[in-house]
Design a protein around this motif. Structure first.
Motif, short mmCIF file in Angstrom:
data_model
loop_
_atom_site.label_atom_id
_atom_site.label_comp_id
_atom_site.label_asym_id
_atom_site.label_seq_id
_atom_site.Cartn_x
_atom_site.Cartn_y
_atom_site.Cartn_z
N SER A 148 0.94 -1.04 0.01
CA SER A 148 0.07 0.00 -0.07
C SER A 148 0.82 1.20 -0.04
O SER A 148 1.96 1.49 0.68
CB SER A 148 -0.82 0.00 1.20
N SER A 149 0.56 2.24 -0.68
CA SER A 149 1.53 3.44 -0.85
C SER A 149 0.47 4.67 -1.06
O SER A 149 -0.53 4.55 -1.72
CB SER A 149 2.45 3.22 -1.96
N ILE A 150 0.97 5.66 -0.84
CA ILE A 150 0.37 7.07 -0.99
C ILE A 150 1.07 8.15 -1.50
O ILE A 150 2.43 8.14 -0.97
CB ILE A 150 -0.55 7.41 -0.03
N ASN A 151 0.87 9.05 -2.14
CA ASN A 151 1.86 10.02 -2.58
C ASN A 151 1.41 11.76 -2.10
O ASN A 151 -0.03 11.78 -2.37
CB ASN A 151 2.15 10.29 -4.15
N PHE A 152 2.02 12.64 -1.77
CA PHE A 152 1.67 13.75 -1.27
C PHE A 152 2.73 14.70 -1.26
O PHE A 152 4.07 14.15 -1.47
CB PHE A 152 0.85 13.76 0.12
N ALA A 153 2.63 16.32 -1.32
CA ALA A 153 3.77 17.06 -1.29
C ALA A 153 3.45 18.04 0.14
O ALA A 153 2.41 17.87 0.70
CB ALA A 153 3.41 18.02 -2.45
N LEU A 154 4.87 18.39 0.52
CA LEU A 154 4.76 19.27 1.67
C LEU A 154 5.29 20.46 1.18
O LEU A 154 6.10 20.92 0.44
CB LEU A 154 5.94 18.65 2.60
N ASP A 155 4.79 21.64 1.96
CA ASP A 155 5.11 22.97 1.78
C ASP A 155 6.28 23.13 2.60
O ASP A 155 6.23 22.43 3.62
CB ASP A 155 3.87 23.93 2.23
#
Length: 429
Positions: A148-155
């Motif tokens: 299971s995986s998920i992608n996101f971005a950080l400010d």
């Protein structure tokens, strides 16, 4: 001739001038040094704040909010959405959830994040991630038992805390195998090669498990199966150690099981054990292959038999020795009957253009009135060295391969033999 008089400054005036320049240099140097120190301190302070602010942390829980411990979670850079040519390469960091299911990553230097959860990292268990909650936002990743995986971005300077990862957790069925020599002595602390074939009884799925294991001091090895529901499998299993072999009686696995496999010899009984990986697994495949037998098709009066894993030349020689030929498929009805009997395994059939490139002939000499080529076949690849045909995994489609295809892919391939002369008794007889 004229002489020029060199006029020197008085000594006091000269040194006064030099001393004034010296102090100016000292003052300028000191000022620059102080400015540099202040800049470094400011840069370090702002960098430290940014590093401390980039944090990803949370908890892994089951559907009853019980913590799930000992699950490895990886975090590594992903493709930066702000940079068109950015790649997703980079060093990953990993952490294992603690007894309360908590995980925390700090000092994150990259903006785009790929969070990967190793679903089978907890020994004897496997999880399936159901949701990932970021405050008021809930994401639902692809629901797989294996990953299971998920992608996101950080400010910049972001703190992503109190993430809640909810997962379903199930126990994996276990095969505990003890390997002993022919005299009953355990094969202790030794390298064992295993081939396990698994077929689910509740869905159209099967798989192979092959690899090297090391036994413990009592000769045991433990193998965990992936989660299935209900966990019922048909299992065939064989092992190799230093040129000695053993196989289990096929069994249906409902729950954890303990078995004992006795090798066909004792230490030192093989003077030159097999050391080539491909040859070991070819022997294990042959050991697990069912005893070849003829299966009759009453529609056309023909009979068919599958061979052991081998090269196509061996299959042709076997066909000649048994008064048969490699399989000819003459229509869609025969094709469908064969696919139901033999499944989606890759198998040699009797079609080839070995005599003349592009002129396809059946081994039986029958005319080619029916074909079932996969897309881009047979033209795909260098057909000057790919003269023989196998059935494929998709709708039993046909593919072109070279004579040594089985050897180069570290496994041999079975073939189907055919005889057209089987006579059936009538119902009255």
């Amino acid at each position: 001739m004229k002489f020029w008089k060199h006029q020197n400054l008085p000594h006091t005036h000269f040194f006064r001038h030099v001393n004034l320049s010296y102090w100016k240099i000292i003052w300028i140097t000191t000022s620059l040094f102080l400015c540099m120190i202040v800049s470094i301190i400011f840069w370090m302070s702002t960098t430290t704040v940014a590093q401390e602010g980039n944090t990803v942390s949370g908890r892994l829980v089951d559907t009853e909010w019980n913590p799930i411990s000992d699950i490895v979670i990886y975090l590594y850079p992903y493709k930066d959405p702000d940079q068109r040519n950015s790649s997703g390469s980079g060093d990953s960091v990993q952490i294992k959830t603690d007894s309360k299911g908590r995980f925390s990553f700090s000092n994150i230097h990259h903006k785009a994040i790929h969070l990967y959860i190793d679903s089978s990292s907890k020994i004897g268990f496997e999880i399936k991630v159901l949701s990932v909650e970021f405050g008021e936002i809930t994401l639902y990743p692809f629901r797989a038992w294996h990953w299971s995986s998920i992608n996101f971005a950080l400010d910049s300077g972001a703190k992503m805390e109190n993430i809640v990862v909810t997962a379903e957790i199930r126990k994996r069925t276990k095969i505990r195998t003890r390997v002993v020599y022919a005299d009953g002595t355990p094969v202790a602390n030794a390298k064992i090669y295993i081939l396990r074939k698994t077929k689910s009884l509740f869905r159209n799925s099967k798989g192979d498990r092959r690899g090297g294991f090391r036994t413990d001091l009592d000769g045991y090895i433990i193998d965990y199966l992936s989660v299935d529901y209900p966990p019922r499998y048909y299992i065939t299993l064989a092992v190799e150690h230093q040129g000695l072999y053993a196989k289990a009686v096929p069994f249906i696995l409902n729950d954890d099981v303990d078995i004992v496999l006795k090798l066909n010899g004792n230490p030192g009984s093989i003077t030159k054990p097999t050391e080539v990986y491909a040859e070991i697994y070819s022997a294990l495949e042959t050991l697990l292959a069912p005893t070849p037998m003829w299966i009759a098709n009453q529609t056309n009066g023909h009979a068919y038999k599958i061979t052991k894993p081998q090269t196509i030349k061996y299959s042709m020689n076997q066909a000649d020795a048994e008064g048969a030929y490699l399989l000819s498929i003459n229509d869609e009805f025969e094709q469908n009957w064969l696919s139901h009997i033999y499944g989606t395994e890759r198998l040699w059939i009797g079609l080839s253009d070995v005599e003349k490139e592009g002129n396809w002939k059946w081994h039986s000499g029958e005319p080619v009135n029916y074909t079932n080529w996969l897309p881009y076949q047979p033209e795909k690849g260098n057909t000057e060295t790919k003269d023989y045909v196998m059935t494929g995994y998709f709708d039993w489609g046909w593919e072109v391969y070279g004579e040594m295809a089985g050897e180069t892919n570290f496994f041999y391939v079975r073939a189907i033999l055919e005889k057209p002369t089987i006579q059936f008794s009538s119902e009255h007889d």
